[in-house]
Scaffold this motif. Structure first.
Motif, PDB file in Angstrom:
ATOM      1  N   PRO A 173      24.373  13.896  -9.463  1.00 53.41           N
ATOM      2  CA  PRO A 173      23.878  14.399 -10.752  1.00 53.41           C
ATOM      3  C   PRO A 173      24.948  15.272 -11.414  1.00 53.41           C
ATOM      4  O   PRO A 173      25.676  15.999 -10.733  1.00 53.41           O
ATOM      5  CB  PRO A 173      22.656  15.238 -10.352  1.00 53.41           C
ATOM      6  CG  PRO A 173      22.235  14.706  -9.021  1.00 53.41           C
ATOM      7  CD  PRO A 173      23.501  14.258  -8.347  1.00 53.41           C
ATOM      8  N   LYS A 174      25.039  15.187 -12.731  1.00 53.59           N
ATOM      9  CA  LYS A 174      26.112  15.877 -13.458  1.00 53.59           C
ATOM     10  C   LYS A 174      26.158  17.376 -13.189  1.00 53.59           C
ATOM     11  O   LYS A 174      27.228  17.938 -12.973  1.00 53.59           O
ATOM     12  CB  LYS A 174      25.977  15.626 -14.956  1.00 53.59           C
ATOM     13  CG  LYS A 174      26.348  14.226 -15.360  1.00 53.59           C
ATOM     14  CD  LYS A 174      26.223  14.036 -16.842  1.00 53.59           C
ATOM     15  CE  LYS A 174      26.482  12.585 -17.208  1.00 53.59           C
ATOM     16  NZ  LYS A 174      26.383  12.355 -18.647  1.00 53.59           N
ATOM     17  N   ARG A 175      25.026  18.030 -13.203  1.00 51.80           N
ATOM     18  CA  ARG A 175      25.001  19.480 -12.996  1.00 51.80           C
ATOM     19  C   ARG A 175      25.496  19.838 -11.592  1.00 51.80           C
ATOM     20  O   ARG A 175      26.305  20.741 -11.418  1.00 51.80           O
ATOM     21  CB  ARG A 175      23.601  20.031 -13.218  1.00 51.80           C
ATOM     22  CG  ARG A 175      23.494  21.508 -12.895  1.00 51.80           C
ATOM     23  CD  ARG A 175      22.082  21.977 -13.032  1.00 51.80           C
ATOM     24  NE  ARG A 175      22.019  22.827 -14.211  1.00 51.80           N
ATOM     25  CZ  ARG A 175      20.911  23.297 -14.713  1.00 51.80           C
ATOM     26  NH1 ARG A 175      19.752  22.965 -14.196  1.00 51.80           N
ATOM     27  NH2 ARG A 175      20.936  24.096 -15.744  1.00 51.80           N
ATOM     28  N   ALA A 176      25.023  19.111 -10.586  1.00 48.16           N
ATOM     29  CA  ALA A 176      25.448  19.369  -9.202  1.00 48.16           C
ATOM     30  C   ALA A 176      26.941  19.072  -9.044  1.00 48.16           C
ATOM     31  O   ALA A 176      27.652  19.797  -8.347  1.00 48.16           O
ATOM     32  CB  ALA A 176      24.617  18.529  -8.233  1.00 48.16           C
ATOM     33  N   ARG A 230      29.250  19.386 -11.354  1.00 48.77           N
ATOM     34  CA  ARG A 230      29.970  20.514 -11.960  1.00 48.77           C
ATOM     35  C   ARG A 230      30.056  21.687 -10.983  1.00 48.77           C
ATOM     36  O   ARG A 230      31.095  22.336 -10.876  1.00 48.77           O
ATOM     37  CB  ARG A 230      29.296  20.957 -13.261  1.00 48.77           C
ATOM     38  CG  ARG A 230      29.611  20.067 -14.445  1.00 48.77           C
ATOM     39  CD  ARG A 230      29.241  20.703 -15.771  1.00 48.77           C
ATOM     40  NE  ARG A 230      27.866  21.171 -15.821  1.00 48.77           N
ATOM     41  CZ  ARG A 230      26.824  20.447 -16.248  1.00 48.77           C
ATOM     42  NH1 ARG A 230      27.012  19.213 -16.682  1.00 48.77           N
ATOM     43  NH2 ARG A 230      25.618  20.961 -16.266  1.00 48.77           N
ATOM     44  N   HIS A 231      28.974  21.942 -10.254  1.00 50.20           N
ATOM     45  CA  HIS A 231      28.966  23.023  -9.265  1.00 50.20           C
ATOM     46  C   HIS A 231      29.971  22.749  -8.147  1.00 50.20           C
ATOM     47  O   HIS A 231      30.706  23.650  -7.724  1.00 50.20           O
ATOM     48  CB  HIS A 231      27.573  23.217  -8.668  1.00 50.20           C
ATOM     49  CG  HIS A 231      26.562  23.727  -9.629  1.00 50.20           C
ATOM     50  ND1 HIS A 231      26.786  24.789 -10.487  1.00 50.20           N
ATOM     51  CD2 HIS A 231      25.294  23.321  -9.875  1.00 50.20           C
ATOM     52  CE1 HIS A 231      25.703  25.014 -11.207  1.00 50.20           C
ATOM     53  NE2 HIS A 231      24.785  24.129 -10.855  1.00 50.20           N
ATOM     54  N   GLU A 284      33.532  23.236  -9.478  1.00 53.01           N
ATOM     55  CA  GLU A 284      33.817  24.663  -9.666  1.00 53.01           C
ATOM     56  C   GLU A 284      34.119  25.309  -8.313  1.00 53.01           C
ATOM     57  O   GLU A 284      35.086  26.069  -8.168  1.00 53.01           O
ATOM     58  CB  GLU A 284      32.628  25.354 -10.331  1.00 53.01           C
ATOM     59  CG  GLU A 284      32.835  26.833 -10.545  1.00 53.01           C
ATOM     60  CD  GLU A 284      31.626  27.520 -11.164  1.00 53.01           C
ATOM     61  OE1 GLU A 284      31.637  28.767 -11.204  1.00 53.01           O
ATOM     62  OE2 GLU A 284      30.672  26.836 -11.608  1.00 53.01           O
TER      63      GLU A 284
END
Length: 85
Positions: A47-50, A52-53, A56
């Protein structure tokens, strides 16, 4: 499969004597990716949000990841890496 970090439901692992290039595995629910430590190239779906995490966290801990990769090749105990806050 040593776990080196956990955060936000994401589990980061490395495998002893895994194939080159240096990389780590990230799991989240039914998703799994590998991330090349030298280039940051991601293989797999997340998933995109995960994702990104993970990227980072990777940016913050690249030297530690490379050190753990070296330890994996020698079957040494891996060092835990701080989670993303």
């Amino acid at each position: 499969m040593p776990v080196i970090s956990r955060f936000l439901g994401i589990i980061i692992t490395m495998y002893w004597s895994d194939h080159a290039p240096p990389h780590f595995h990230a799991k989240y629910a039914d998703y799994e990716v590998t991330v090349d430590i030298l280039s940051g190239v991601v293989d797999g779906k997340f998933p995109k949000r995960a994702l990104r995490h993970i990227l980072e966290w990777y940016d913050l801990h690249k030297p530690e990841l490379l050190e753990n990769w070296e330890r994996c090749g020698k079957y040494e105990v891996l060092k835990a890496i701080d989670p993303l806050e």
